[in-house]
Each structure stands twice: as structure tokens, then as C-alpha cells.
Design a protein around this motif. Sequence first.
Motif, PDB file in Angstrom:
ATOM      1  N   ALA B 101      19.035 -51.306  -0.299  1.00  0.00           N
ATOM      2  CA  ALA B 101      18.961 -52.036  -1.569  1.00  0.00           C
ATOM      3  C   ALA B 101      17.514 -52.195  -2.007  1.00  0.00           C
ATOM      4  O   ALA B 101      17.190 -52.042  -3.186  1.00  0.00           O
ATOM      5  CB  ALA B 101      19.628 -53.405  -1.419  1.00  0.00           C
ATOM      6  N   LEU B 102      16.635 -52.474  -1.031  1.00  0.00           N
ATOM      7  CA  LEU B 102      15.230 -52.634  -1.387  1.00  0.00           C
ATOM      8  C   LEU B 102      14.620 -51.298  -1.795  1.00  0.00           C
ATOM      9  O   LEU B 102      13.713 -51.249  -2.614  1.00  0.00           O
ATOM     10  CB  LEU B 102      14.454 -53.239  -0.220  1.00  0.00           C
ATOM     11  CG  LEU B 102      14.726 -54.713   0.029  1.00  0.00           C
ATOM     12  CD1 LEU B 102      13.888 -55.210   1.186  1.00  0.00           C
ATOM     13  CD2 LEU B 102      14.412 -55.542  -1.214  1.00  0.00           C
ATOM     14  N   ALA B 103      15.142 -50.206  -1.242  1.00  0.00           N
ATOM     15  CA  ALA B 103      14.623 -48.889  -1.613  1.00  0.00           C
ATOM     16  C   ALA B 103      14.918 -48.604  -3.086  1.00  0.00           C
ATOM     17  O   ALA B 103      14.136 -47.943  -3.767  1.00  0.00           O
ATOM     18  CB  ALA B 103      15.244 -47.817  -0.733  1.00  0.00           C
ATOM     19  N   LEU B 104      16.034 -49.118  -3.573  1.00  0.00           N
ATOM     20  CA  LEU B 104      16.429 -48.827  -4.953  1.00  0.00           C
ATOM     21  C   LEU B 104      15.557 -49.536  -5.984  1.00  0.00           C
ATOM     22  O   LEU B 104      15.598 -49.204  -7.155  1.00  0.00           O
ATOM     23  CB  LEU B 104      17.892 -49.236  -5.165  1.00  0.00           C
ATOM     24  CG  LEU B 104      18.895 -48.307  -4.503  1.00  0.00           C
ATOM     25  CD1 LEU B 104      20.284 -48.866  -4.639  1.00  0.00           C
ATOM     26  CD2 LEU B 104      18.837 -46.934  -5.120  1.00  0.00           C
ATOM     27  N   LYS B 105      14.788 -50.519  -5.549  1.00  0.00           N
ATOM     28  CA  LYS B 105      13.980 -51.258  -6.521  1.00  0.00           C
ATOM     29  C   LYS B 105      12.931 -50.360  -7.179  1.00  0.00           C
ATOM     30  O   LYS B 105      12.563 -50.577  -8.336  1.00  0.00           O
ATOM     31  CB  LYS B 105      13.327 -52.476  -5.874  1.00  0.00           C
ATOM     32  CG  LYS B 105      12.161 -52.152  -4.978  1.00  0.00           C
ATOM     33  CD  LYS B 105      11.503 -53.419  -4.485  1.00  0.00           C
ATOM     34  CE  LYS B 105      10.350 -53.089  -3.574  1.00  0.00           C
ATOM     35  NZ  LYS B 105      10.544 -53.346  -2.185  1.00  0.00           N
ATOM     36  N   ALA B 106      12.488 -49.315  -6.451  1.00  0.00           N
ATOM     37  CA  ALA B 106      11.504 -48.401  -7.029  1.00  0.00           C
ATOM     38  C   ALA B 106      12.094 -47.682  -8.236  1.00  0.00           C
ATOM     39  O   ALA B 106      11.449 -47.555  -9.278  1.00  0.00           O
ATOM     40  CB  ALA B 106      11.036 -47.406  -5.971  1.00  0.00           C
ATOM     41  N   THR B 107      13.344 -47.232  -8.111  1.00  0.00           N
ATOM     42  CA  THR B 107      14.008 -46.577  -9.249  1.00  0.00           C
ATOM     43  C   THR B 107      14.153 -47.542 -10.412  1.00  0.00           C
ATOM     44  O   THR B 107      13.928 -47.178 -11.570  1.00  0.00           O
ATOM     45  CB  THR B 107      15.399 -46.080  -8.833  1.00  0.00           C
ATOM     46  OG1 THR B 107      15.258 -45.272  -7.682  1.00  0.00           O
ATOM     47  CG2 THR B 107      16.027 -45.263  -9.923  1.00  0.00           C
ATOM     48  N   ALA B 108      14.521 -48.760 -10.096  1.00  0.00           N
ATOM     49  CA  ALA B 108      14.693 -49.760 -11.151  1.00  0.00           C
ATOM     50  C   ALA B 108      13.393 -49.961 -11.919  1.00  0.00           C
ATOM     51  O   ALA B 108      13.377 -49.966 -13.161  1.00  0.00           O
ATOM     52  CB  ALA B 108      15.165 -51.074 -10.542  1.00  0.00           C
ATOM     53  N   ILE B 109      12.290 -50.081 -11.192  1.00  0.00           N
ATOM     54  CA  ILE B 109      11.009 -50.302 -11.867  1.00  0.00           C
ATOM     55  C   ILE B 109      10.631 -49.068 -12.671  1.00  0.00           C
ATOM     56  O   ILE B 109      10.121 -49.176 -13.802  1.00  0.00           O
ATOM     57  CB  ILE B 109       9.924 -50.685 -10.840  1.00  0.00           C
ATOM     58  CG1 ILE B 109      10.283 -52.033 -10.221  1.00  0.00           C
ATOM     59  CG2 ILE B 109       8.556 -50.770 -11.495  1.00  0.00           C
ATOM     60  CD1 ILE B 109       9.377 -52.474  -9.133  1.00  0.00           C
ATOM     61  N   GLY B 110      10.927 -47.874 -12.118  1.00  0.00           N
ATOM     62  CA  GLY B 110      10.642 -46.651 -12.859  1.00  0.00           C
ATOM     63  C   GLY B 110      11.368 -46.624 -14.194  1.00  0.00           C
ATOM     64  O   GLY B 110      10.785 -46.286 -15.234  1.00  0.00           O
ATOM     65  N   LEU B 111      12.626 -47.022 -14.177  1.00  0.00           N
ATOM     66  CA  LEU B 111      13.398 -47.036 -15.420  1.00  0.00           C
ATOM     67  C   LEU B 111      12.866 -48.099 -16.375  1.00  0.00           C
ATOM     68  O   LEU B 111      12.779 -47.872 -17.584  1.00  0.00           O
ATOM     69  CB  LEU B 111      14.875 -47.294 -15.121  1.00  0.00           C
ATOM     70  CG  LEU B 111      15.590 -46.150 -14.417  1.00  0.00           C
ATOM     71  CD1 LEU B 111      16.996 -46.556 -14.049  1.00  0.00           C
ATOM     72  CD2 LEU B 111      15.623 -44.925 -15.304  1.00  0.00           C
ATOM     73  N   VAL B 112      12.500 -49.239 -15.822  1.00  0.00           N
ATOM     74  CA  VAL B 112      11.969 -50.317 -16.665  1.00  0.00           C
ATOM     75  C   VAL B 112      10.691 -49.867 -17.356  1.00  0.00           C
ATOM     76  O   VAL B 112      10.411 -50.230 -18.498  1.00  0.00           O
ATOM     77  CB  VAL B 112      11.746 -51.590 -15.811  1.00  0.00           C
ATOM     78  CG1 VAL B 112      10.875 -52.589 -16.530  1.00  0.00           C
ATOM     79  CG2 VAL B 112      13.074 -52.208 -15.457  1.00  0.00           C
ATOM     80  N   VAL B 113       9.894 -49.027 -16.671  1.00  0.00           N
ATOM     81  CA  VAL B 113       8.673 -48.512 -17.292  1.00  0.00           C
ATOM     82  C   VAL B 113       9.020 -47.431 -18.316  1.00  0.00           C
ATOM     83  O   VAL B 113       8.425 -47.369 -19.398  1.00  0.00           O
ATOM     84  CB  VAL B 113       7.718 -47.966 -16.206  1.00  0.00           C
ATOM     85  CG1 VAL B 113       6.520 -47.281 -16.835  1.00  0.00           C
ATOM     86  CG2 VAL B 113       7.252 -49.088 -15.310  1.00  0.00           C
TER      87      VAL B 113
END
Lengths: 235, 144
Positions: B101-113
Motif C-alpha cells: 500500500a505504501l508503495a502505491l503512494k508514489a503512483t498516486a503522487i505522480g498522478l496528482v502532479v
Amino acid sequence: MHEQRYGLISSLSIHSIVFILFFALSVHKNTDYIKTYYIQFTQMGEQTLQAAGPSREIMKTKVPKAIKKDVVQTRCNDEPPVKEHEAVIINDAIESHEAVNVASTSDPGLQSEATHHQGGGSTVGNVPNAAPSGTSGVIETEFGSTGAPAFLKRQMPIYPMMAKKLGKEGRVVLRLFINEKGKLMNVEVVEQAGYGFTESAVEAVKMSTFSPARENGVSTASKALLTIRFVLKKV
Amino acid sequence: MEWLHALVDYGIIGLLIIMSIIAVAITVERYLIFRKIRVENFNDKKSLEIELTKKLHIIATIGSNAPYIGLLGTVLGIMFTFYTMGREGLMDTGKIMTGLALALKATAIGLVVAIPSITFYNFLLRKVKALIAQWETDNGRKRI
């Protein structure tokens, strides 16, 4: 050139606002100030040692410092609290009586008792030199009795997965130092249990909030015993 | 393998945050310039176009690449989780799930950017087109 500077400044400010909002909304309760003490009674209260079962022996072989580190590491994970599990965790005052007896024999202050033990050459867990603040006027009590501190928000401990799989049950006795404002100052493990029970219990206590103990209608600092039993419900 | 964890946590996410700051800074700067620019001062359409589209490619690049960088962070995070699993043998399911779950946060931030960057890019592109069209109408289409 002016536009570039304006652009950079506004961008930085927008990002900082977003970050501040993000961190303000995701409220992390800071529990770093809470010290966890591990006490092991080896010479006194032999009869309660048996009650704890063989898991105590496993825990005893570990270096207390390492245990403390484990607790810190699990805290870093910040897992969302699991509310629903099949385990029943009861705070029972009656069950904890033997533990109370053990504790009360060693009551004249944790620090003096600990140093006494170290002098005696018996095993005493990791006792940091940070003394609980405001030890004067601290009342000794236990959860469930009148005037004792109570839970404002009770965080149920997570039943450790491994213990659940192995069908192990356990009991953890903690002594919580709660100051007159109801803030948890530190946690002392009076009775440990293996399989991650101790860590789970300490973790849950740190995430809970308390109301202070009351003596004659005045809130005071207190040391309160809390027994947490991990019991598997038979299905 | 600890460095991998640090790389995901600080390297990738830090890079994404810097990219986001750059994208917003360029957007604000371009917006101010578009408001200030006088199309009458330009004699040539191409020079106006060069002036207007300056730095826009950076926003487009950030918008299209941020999800990939986020994805890279997630892949590294999952790699780290699997590596830890393999090394420690039997591992708690909760721990594995937390790691993933913590690994997925990078994708989330990428999309947010990426999402605002693409939006800003399209917005600025439209402004550029509008300004060029204005130049064309001002010059009666005779000097195109």
C-alpha cells in the motif's frame, strides 16, 4: 525576469499551502514522548510468573532494548486501526488481582525499585533515566475502580496475526502514567506476553486518550494498572 | 536494500514534488506574460509564436512523465517488499499489505502532479492559439 520570479514564488507558496493543509488534516498523534518500560519480576511474585505461561521465558531471553526498538518500528507503520476481529479483549479488574499484588509489593516508586533490582543483580528491564514528571501526588489506581482514569477514546488492540493463527491467548498488564491533564506520560509493561501481544497492547494504549484520575473531585496524576486480555472467541 | 526504500521515499517523491513546483511556476510565469504581451509589437508571426510557446514543452514533459516516474517508484517499492519477504521468510500478511500500500503512494503522487500539469498545458496552449489568432486578425491575414 519579473514574471519568472513571481511564478516561482507563487508556485512555492501554493505548494507549501497544499503541504500544510495535507499535514494538518492527517492528524498524527505524536507518541514519541511516551516511554515504554519493561519490567521483569524474577525474584518476587513467583506465583504470577506461572500464570503468564511459557511465553514469558521467550521474552525474557530477548534484550529489552531490542524489544523497545521493535515497538518503535511497529509504530512507524501507522497502520489503520482494525476495529473488527474475532478476538475479545477485556479489561477485567477481577482477573488482574494477582498482578496488582505483584505490583503493590514493589510500589514505592518505579525508579527506586528498578535501581534496587539492578543493584541486586537480578534482571530488570530497560529503565530509561527519564523519570515520570510530577511523581509527587501521584495516586495509584487501576482501571475500573472509582476515581481511576478512564478511556475517552479507546483504541482496541489488534490481535496479532501470528498468535491468532497459532491459537495463542495472552494477557498483558500495563501501568500507565497519566498526568493531571489526562495525557499519557509513559507506559510500563508489568507483565509481558509473547507473540506480539505486548507490542499490540502498548500500541493501542498509545493511540487511546484518557480522562485523568479524580481524587475528591480534583484531577490528579496517576499510575493506573490496565490489564488487557487477548482471548480468542470459539467459533 | 535499505537504500532502495530511501530512494523511493525521498528520491522519487522529492523529484515529483520538484517537478510539480516547476510546472506551476512556469504556468504562472506564462500566464503573466500572456497577459502583458502586446501582439502589435510583433512584425512576424513566427517570432510571436516562438515567444509565446517558450517553456511550454517543459510543462508538457512533466505532465506526460510524472505518472511514469510515480510508477517507477511503485515498482521499486514492490521490489523492496518482495525482497524483504524473501529475506525474512514467513512474514505477517499485514506487513506485506502495508508495504504494498505504501508503495502505491508514489503512483498516486505522480498522478496528482500529472493531472494539473496537463490541464495547465492545455490552458496555456489555448491562450497561445488565441493570441496568434488575434495577431492574424489584427494584420488582416495579408502577411501570413
